[in-house]
Design a protein around this motif. Structure first.
Motif, short mmCIF file in Angstrom:
data_model
loop_
_atom_site.label_atom_id
_atom_site.label_comp_id
_atom_site.label_asym_id
_atom_site.label_seq_id
_atom_site.Cartn_x
_atom_site.Cartn_y
_atom_site.Cartn_z
N PRO A 1 31.87 48.33 39.19
CA PRO A 1 30.56 48.02 39.75
C PRO A 1 30.55 46.78 40.65
O PRO A 1 29.61 46.59 41.43
N GLU A 2 31.58 45.93 40.56
CA GLU A 2 31.58 44.66 41.30
C GLU A 2 31.88 44.89 42.78
O GLU A 2 32.88 45.52 43.12
N PRO A 3 31.04 44.35 43.67
CA PRO A 3 31.24 44.51 45.11
C PRO A 3 32.61 44.03 45.59
O PRO A 3 33.21 44.67 46.46
N GLN A 4 33.11 42.92 45.06
CA GLN A 4 34.42 42.43 45.50
C GLN A 4 35.54 43.40 45.13
O GLN A 4 36.44 43.65 45.93
N THR A 5 35.46 43.96 43.94
CA THR A 5 36.47 44.94 43.52
C THR A 5 36.36 46.20 44.37
O THR A 5 37.37 46.76 44.81
N GLN A 6 35.13 46.65 44.62
CA GLN A 6 34.93 47.82 45.47
C GLN A 6 35.49 47.58 46.86
O GLN A 6 36.19 48.44 47.41
N LEU A 7 35.21 46.41 47.42
CA LEU A 7 35.69 46.10 48.76
C LEU A 7 37.22 46.03 48.78
O LEU A 7 37.86 46.57 49.68
N MET A 8 37.81 45.39 47.78
CA MET A 8 39.27 45.28 47.76
C MET A 8 39.92 46.65 47.65
O MET A 8 40.97 46.89 48.28
N SER A 9 39.32 47.56 46.90
CA SER A 9 39.88 48.92 46.82
C SER A 9 39.85 49.59 48.19
O SER A 9 40.79 50.31 48.57
N MET A 10 38.80 49.33 48.96
CA MET A 10 38.70 49.90 50.31
C MET A 10 39.67 49.22 51.27
O MET A 10 40.27 49.86 52.13
#
Length: 144
Positions: free
Chosen positions: A34-43
């Motif tokens: 759910p964390e935006p930073q984790t989501q962004l890093m995956s992208m």
């Protein structure tokens, strides 16, 4: 003799390039965080792999499924440091690359009580059997 060696070298380079094209790697990224930073890093990592020649298949489940929504929450659309890029924005850039696929997990929409019309154009709904096959056949997978 010099012409022969030049022709031989060009033939070898052409064959090597053709072999590289045939050896495209498949990457599966499974994102649930759910964390935006984790989501962004995956992208970020997925985009890097695509830029290096991989075909990417992204599966969004749970809170990460919100990246696929036309009316996504601010956590999916707000820019993150250092480049002010949002998880959803980078995902949409990845979607424009040849050989990429983005899907939400099969239970995401029923769990929210909504239909596929809420998804961004180009995002599908994963079929469990096909997704399992993609994971098994991938050269690499990442899970966040």
């Amino acid at each position: 003799m010099k012409r022969f060696l030049t022709a031989l070298a060009l033939t070898a380079m052409t064959a090597a390039n053709a072999a590289s094209a045939d050896e495209q790697k498949d990457l599966v990224t499974i994102l649930t965080a759910p964390e935006p930073q984790t989501q962004l890093m995956s992208m970020v990592l997925t985009m890097q792999a695509v830029q290096q020649g991989a075909a990417a298949h992204i599966l969004l489940c749970g809170p990460a499924g919100d990246l696929a929504l036309k009316d996504a929450p601010e956590s999916a659309t707000a820019g993150q440091p250092p480049k002010n890029m949002s998880p959803q924005g980078l995902m949409q850039m990845i979607m424009k690359q040849p050989g990429t696929k983005v899907e939400v997990c099969a239970i995401y929409l029923p769990g929210k009580g909504v239909g596929p019309d809420v998804l961004l154009d180009g995002i599908g709904i994963a079929k469990p059997g096909e997704m399992a096959k993609a994971v098994l056949e991938a050269d690499a997978s990442m899970s966040f």
